[in-house]
Design a protein around this motif. Structure first.
Motif, PDB file in Angstrom:
ATOM      1  N   GLY A 273       0.816  -1.213   0.000  1.00  0.00           N
ATOM      2  CA  GLY A 273       0.000   0.000   0.000  1.00  0.00           C
ATOM      3  C   GLY A 273       0.844   1.254   0.000  1.00  0.00           C
ATOM      4  O   GLY A 273       2.062   1.201   0.154  1.00  0.00           O
ATOM      5  N   VAL A 274       0.178   2.391  -0.166  1.00  0.00           N
ATOM      6  CA  VAL A 274       0.890   3.662  -0.286  1.00  0.00           C
ATOM      7  C   VAL A 274       0.972   4.431   1.031  1.00  0.00           C
ATOM      8  O   VAL A 274       1.454   5.563   1.060  1.00  0.00           O
ATOM      9  CB  VAL A 274       0.223   4.558  -1.362  1.00  0.00           C
ATOM     10  N   LYS A 275       0.524   3.841   2.134  1.00  0.00           N
ATOM     11  CA  LYS A 275       0.661   4.510   3.423  1.00  0.00           C
ATOM     12  C   LYS A 275       2.144   4.670   3.756  1.00  0.00           C
ATOM     13  O   LYS A 275       2.945   3.808   3.416  1.00  0.00           O
ATOM     14  CB  LYS A 275      -0.043   3.709   4.521  1.00  0.00           C
ATOM     15  N   PRO A 276       2.514   5.762   4.435  1.00  0.00           N
ATOM     16  CA  PRO A 276       3.942   6.029   4.699  1.00  0.00           C
ATOM     17  C   PRO A 276       4.535   5.164   5.806  1.00  0.00           C
ATOM     18  O   PRO A 276       5.198   5.667   6.709  1.00  0.00           O
ATOM     19  CB  PRO A 276       3.931   7.512   5.084  1.00  0.00           C
ATOM     20  N   VAL A 277       4.270   3.863   5.757  1.00  0.00           N
ATOM     21  CA  VAL A 277       4.837   2.930   6.735  1.00  0.00           C
ATOM     22  C   VAL A 277       5.214   1.644   6.012  1.00  0.00           C
ATOM     23  O   VAL A 277       4.646   1.301   4.977  1.00  0.00           O
ATOM     24  CB  VAL A 277       3.846   2.602   7.882  1.00  0.00           C
ATOM     25  N   ILE A 278       6.192   0.937   6.575  1.00  0.00           N
ATOM     26  CA  ILE A 278       6.581  -0.375   6.077  1.00  0.00           C
ATOM     27  C   ILE A 278       6.008  -1.413   7.036  1.00  0.00           C
ATOM     28  O   ILE A 278       6.360  -1.425   8.209  1.00  0.00           O
ATOM     29  CB  ILE A 278       8.115  -0.500   6.000  1.00  0.00           C
ATOM     30  N   PRO A 279       5.103  -2.273   6.584  1.00  0.00           N
ATOM     31  CA  PRO A 279       4.433  -3.221   7.489  1.00  0.00           C
ATOM     32  C   PRO A 279       5.394  -4.286   8.011  1.00  0.00           C
ATOM     33  O   PRO A 279       6.133  -4.900   7.236  1.00  0.00           O
ATOM     34  CB  PRO A 279       3.342  -3.843   6.611  1.00  0.00           C
ATOM     35  N   ARG A 280       5.412  -4.496   9.318  1.00  0.00           N
ATOM     36  CA  ARG A 280       6.248  -5.544   9.904  1.00  0.00           C
ATOM     37  C   ARG A 280       5.550  -6.887   9.764  1.00  0.00           C
ATOM     38  O   ARG A 280       4.335  -6.993   9.834  1.00  0.00           O
ATOM     39  CB  ARG A 280       6.532  -5.265  11.375  1.00  0.00           C
ATOM     40  N   GLY A 281       6.346  -7.915   9.529  1.00  0.00           N
ATOM     41  CA  GLY A 281       5.761  -9.240   9.337  1.00  0.00           C
ATOM     42  C   GLY A 281       6.797 -10.206   8.837  1.00  0.00           C
ATOM     43  O   GLY A 281       7.946 -10.207   9.283  1.00  0.00           O
ATOM     44  N   ARG A 282       6.407 -11.035   7.887  1.00  0.00           N
ATOM     45  CA  ARG A 282       7.294 -12.092   7.381  1.00  0.00           C
ATOM     46  C   ARG A 282       8.491 -11.525   6.611  1.00  0.00           C
ATOM     47  O   ARG A 282       9.596 -12.058   6.688  1.00  0.00           O
ATOM     48  CB  ARG A 282       6.484 -13.034   6.480  1.00  0.00           C
ATOM     49  N   ARG A 283       8.249 -10.447   5.841  1.00  0.00           N
ATOM     50  CA  ARG A 283       9.332  -9.894   5.013  1.00  0.00           C
ATOM     51  C   ARG A 283      10.112  -8.789   5.700  1.00  0.00           C
ATOM     52  O   ARG A 283      11.326  -8.669   5.515  1.00  0.00           O
ATOM     53  CB  ARG A 283       8.756  -9.358   3.702  1.00  0.00           C
ATOM     54  N   PHE A 284       9.423  -7.951   6.471  1.00  0.00           N
ATOM     55  CA  PHE A 284      10.069  -6.791   7.085  1.00  0.00           C
ATOM     56  C   PHE A 284      10.079  -6.947   8.599  1.00  0.00           C
ATOM     57  O   PHE A 284       9.029  -7.184   9.217  1.00  0.00           O
ATOM     58  CB  PHE A 284       9.344  -5.501   6.687  1.00  0.00           C
ATOM     59  N   TRP A 285      11.248  -6.798   9.199  1.00  0.00           N
ATOM     60  CA  TRP A 285      11.423  -6.995  10.634  1.00  0.00           C
ATOM     61  C   TRP A 285      11.809  -5.684  11.318  1.00  0.00           C
ATOM     62  O   TRP A 285      12.412  -4.802  10.716  1.00  0.00           O
ATOM     63  CB  TRP A 285      12.512  -8.039  10.893  1.00  0.00           C
TER      64      TRP A 285
END
Length: 381
Positions: free
Chosen positions: A151-163
């Motif tokens: 998505g285009v929200k100014p955040v990087i979602p934490r989860g499986r790919r991003f820690w």
């Protein structure tokens, strides 16, 4: 790597060069000392955008780049294409024809030509590549954001790919993006104000493939400009590790691995190379680049007999152009003559290429099955 034999080839660069270092191989010609990709498989080629918005098919990965023998790129590409043919259940004769077309496409890059001529004049663009180019041309920031950060929200979602990062890591990234050289890199695109300020909106450790494990790899979401002119971009920071590709003892190779990656990128793929920067982060040599919506990789899941030949010829021509642009006309002529020396009359592909690819296919098939067995045992129960 257990997902498919092609995935195993992509992730087993060390195994590839271990085989080349063994004595169980054909004698290879000694090409000119030039920058090579070092990991020249199909997925490391694709559409790449430059800072002006132009797009071309070029090499797109330089982790293994060194000054070395160009035949390593040819053999690695040949192995990748042969495994794609096997994955598509094509007959063995097709692999032989693919290697013939591959060497033909590579050699045409060294013929005298007008520098203004497009690639298509020497090697016709296959339909699969044309579709990828059309897709690349139609992509925007929204496409990239949806794929990478959901998505285009100014955040990087934490989860499986991003820690989540440590406080020290986030502080180091903020300091890196405060440097003038990084600001100039981010504002270098034609569509941006070269005097604009940048700021980090979010950052996270990026678990992306085998090469990110045990090394620094960060995704950084940055803002360029302010107010109604604010634009977002996604930056990739990756630690530059020592290459496994054998280097020439004659060529001048930077000792700093990040400098090596950037310099090799600029020689082999000017569009992407000009968008890269070497730096130091947390005491590690890293290279920084912006991810562009137009940058895509070529993926071959299923391939027909006719397409196999045209793809082999075209991709080898792209690699040939990357090599040829580093050589003077006399040196291009000399290397072309060496490639055509002692060529079999019954098989247009040189015997060293054919024998190398055949042996590598056999070695990788066995190694892949053993890898899958270990994976199954480790994950059982």
């Amino acid at each position: 790597m257990a997902a498919s034999a092609q995935a195993y080839v992509r992730g087993s660069t060390v195994h590839f060069y271990e085989w080349l270092a063994s004595g169980n191989r054909a004698r290879l010609p000694q090409g000119p000392d030039i920058w090579i990709c070092g990991d020249c498989h199909v997925g490391n080629l694709g559409p790449v955008a430059n800072i002006h918005g132009d797009v071309e098919i070029q090499i797109r990965d330089f982790d293994q780049t060194v000054v070395g023998n160009p035949v390593y790129d040819l053999i690695r590409l040949g192995l990748s294409l042969a495994m794609a043919a096997r994955g598509s259940d094509l007959p063995g004769i097709t692999t032989a024809h693919m290697l013939e077309h591959m060497i033909e496409g590579y050699e045409t890059a060294f013929l005298p030509r007008d520098p203004k001529n497009s690639v298509e004049l020497n090697a016709a663009m296959p339909e699969i590549v044309k579709r990828l180019m059309r897709k690349s041309a139609g992509r925007s920031w929204k496409h990239l954001a949806d794929e990478r950060i959901e998505g285009v929200k100014p955040v990087i979602p934490r989860g499986r790919r991003f820690w989540q990062m440590t406080v020290e890591e986030r502080r180091a990234i903020d300091l890196l993006f405060a440097q003038e050289q990084v600001r100039r890199l981010v504002t270098s695109l034609r569509s941006r104000d070269e005097n604009a300020e940048i700021r980090v909106l979010d950052a996270a450790y990026w678990r992306k493939g085998c090469s990110s494990l045990g090394r620094l790899r960060f995704a950084v979401l940055a803002a360029v400009g302010a107010g109604k002119d604010e634009r977002h971009c996604l930056m990739d920071i990756k630690e530059a590790a020592a290459p496994v590709a054998p280097r020439s003892l004659i060529g001048d190779l930077p000792l700093d691995n990040a400098h090596r990656v950037v310099e090799g990128g600029r020689e082999l793929s000017p569009f992407l190379g000009e968008r890269m920067l070497s730096a130091v982060l947390l005491g590690k040599a890293v290279f920084v680049r912006e991810l562009m919506p137009q940058d895509l990789k070529i993926e071959i899941k299923q391939i027909s007999i006719d397409n196999a030949k045209s793809i082999a010829k075209y991709l080898a021509h792209i690699v040939g152009l990357a090599h040829a642009r580093q050589l003077s006309r006399p040196k291009r002529k000399t290397w072309l003559a060496e490639l055509q020396h002692n060529r079999s009359k019954s098989l247009d592909a040189p015997s060293w290429l054919w024998n190398s690819v055949v042996a590598l296919v056999a070695a990788h098939e066995a190694a892949y099955l053993n890898h899958c067995r270990r994976y199954a045992l480790e994950n059982s129960g």
